[in-house]
Write a protein that holds these residues in place. Structure first.
Motif, short mmCIF file in Angstrom:
data_model
loop_
_atom_site.label_atom_id
_atom_site.label_comp_id
_atom_site.label_asym_id
_atom_site.label_seq_id
_atom_site.Cartn_x
_atom_site.Cartn_y
_atom_site.Cartn_z
N GLU B 1 0.83 -1.21 0.00
CA GLU B 1 0.00 0.00 0.00
C GLU B 1 0.86 1.25 0.00
O GLU B 1 1.93 1.28 0.57
N THR B 2 0.36 2.29 -0.65
CA THR B 2 1.17 3.51 -0.81
C THR B 2 0.97 4.50 0.31
O THR B 2 1.75 5.43 0.45
N TYR B 35 -6.07 12.26 -11.58
CA TYR B 35 -6.18 11.68 -12.91
C TYR B 35 -7.57 11.08 -13.09
O TYR B 35 -8.18 10.58 -12.13
N GLN B 37 -9.51 8.11 -15.20
CA GLN B 37 -9.28 6.92 -16.00
C GLN B 37 -10.61 6.34 -16.46
O GLN B 37 -11.34 5.72 -15.69
N PRO B 43 -4.85 6.48 -17.50
CA PRO B 43 -5.21 7.68 -16.75
C PRO B 43 -4.85 8.96 -17.51
O PRO B 43 -3.82 9.01 -18.20
N PHE B 45 -4.28 13.13 -17.03
CA PHE B 45 -3.96 14.13 -16.02
C PHE B 45 -5.03 15.22 -15.99
O PHE B 45 -5.34 15.84 -17.02
N GLN B 48 -2.72 19.34 -10.90
CA GLN B 48 -1.80 19.07 -9.80
C GLN B 48 -1.84 20.23 -8.81
O GLN B 48 -1.94 21.39 -9.22
N LEU B 88 -12.90 6.09 -13.25
CA LEU B 88 -12.16 5.92 -12.00
C LEU B 88 -11.30 7.16 -11.82
O LEU B 88 -10.55 7.54 -12.72
N LEU B 90 -8.32 8.87 -9.88
CA LEU B 90 -7.14 8.50 -9.12
C LEU B 90 -6.42 9.73 -8.60
O LEU B 90 -6.24 10.72 -9.30
N GLU B 107 8.61 9.31 -8.71
CA GLU B 107 7.44 8.50 -9.02
C GLU B 107 6.27 9.01 -8.21
O GLU B 107 6.44 9.57 -7.13
N GLN B 108 5.09 8.86 -8.77
CA GLN B 108 3.87 9.26 -8.08
C GLN B 108 3.26 8.03 -7.44
O GLN B 108 3.22 6.95 -8.02
N PHE B 109 2.78 8.21 -6.22
CA PHE B 109 2.18 7.13 -5.45
C PHE B 109 0.67 7.28 -5.52
O PHE B 109 0.13 8.29 -5.09
N PHE B 110 0.01 6.27 -6.03
CA PHE B 110 -1.41 6.36 -6.31
C PHE B 110 -2.27 5.75 -5.22
O PHE B 110 -1.90 4.75 -4.58
N GLY B 111 -3.44 6.35 -5.03
CA GLY B 111 -4.45 5.79 -4.17
C GLY B 111 -5.28 4.77 -4.92
O GLY B 111 -5.09 4.56 -6.12
N PRO B 112 -6.22 4.14 -4.23
CA PRO B 112 -7.04 3.08 -4.84
C PRO B 112 -8.10 3.59 -5.79
O PRO B 112 -8.68 2.82 -6.54
#
Lengths: 117, 119
Positions: B1-2, B35, B37, B43, B45, B48, B88, B90, B107-112
């Motif tokens: 998990e992130t 993002y 998707q 995904p 953008f 930000q 979706l 993100l 790197e980008q850490f994504f949620g669920p």
């Protein structure tokens, strides 16, 4: 403009086969970063690898390996001895370096990989 | 998990309604990206946020707006929902811009994700 193309929409192989996922990118920048992410059915994107445009060394991590070829603008991903747990959608992504402004990822359309037992 | 969390998990709205999606970034990350998707796509953008200000935007209309709070959590608001907004959504966080490497490096850490269905 940046663009990432993953021409393989779906791949299905039998367990233990090797499989290569293709990624071709377009950018006008000389400095950029390439990424691979894995998206299991849960939906969360999982980071696998990052490569910068100045490092063309291939990388191996366990059963995973990546082949970066600047001459053909490709960043391919190979899974050796595939396993059922490798089944997921895989995305290749590009990020350009910038002094300011957003760091955005440009993703390909993804390749759905199914590993059959 | 992130360590990136999103709420709600699923949401159903009707056309014309408004929706707010929430995201908590990973500890120590002050940059959050959103993002969209669509089904079967990669995904895209949206925008930000960095230190509570919009720091860049993709090709999305103004009815997509956002906020970032002092604790770096973030909201995505979508007004006048359309059927094509079904997707979706993100959220991703990454370390402060420019730290740990030049911009674009982290790197980008994504949620669920939040799955939004517009009927």
């Amino acid at each position: 403009a940046q663009k990432v193309t993953q021409a393989q929409t779906e791949i299905s192989v039998v367990e233990k086969e090797d499989v290569t996922l293709d990624c071709v990118y377009e950018t006008r920048d000389t400095t950029y970063y390439l990424f691979w992410y894995k998206q299991p059915p849960s939906g969360e994107l999982v980071f696998l690898i990052r490569r910068n445009s100045f490092d063309e060394q291939n990388e191996i991590s366990g059963r995973y390996s990546w082949n970066f070829q600047k001459s053909t603008s490709s960043f391919n991903f190979t899974i050796t001895a595939s396993q059922v747990v490798d089944s997921a959608v895989y995305f290749c992504a590009l990020s350009e370096a910038s002094i300011q402004g957003a760091q955005k990822l440009v993703f390909g359309q993804g390749t759905r990989l199914t590993i059959n037992p | 998990e992130t360590g990136v969390t999103q709420s709600p998990t699923h949401l159903i709205k009707t056309r014309g309604q408004q929706v707010t999606l929430r995201c908590s970034s990973q500890s120590g990350h002050n940059t959050v990206s959103w993002y969209q998707q669509a089904l079967g796509q990669g995904p895209q953008f949206i925008f930000q946020y960095y230190r509570e200000e919009e720091n860049g935007r993709g090709n999305f209309p103004p009815r997509f707006s956002g906020l970032q709070f002092p604790n770096y959590s973030s909201e995505l608001n979508v007004n006048a929902l359309e059927l094509d907004d079904s997707a979706l959504y993100l959220c991703a966080s990454n370390p402060s811009l420019g730290t740990g490497g030049p911009l674009g490096y982290n790197e980008q850490f994504f949620g669920p994700g939040t799955r939004l269905t517009v009927l």
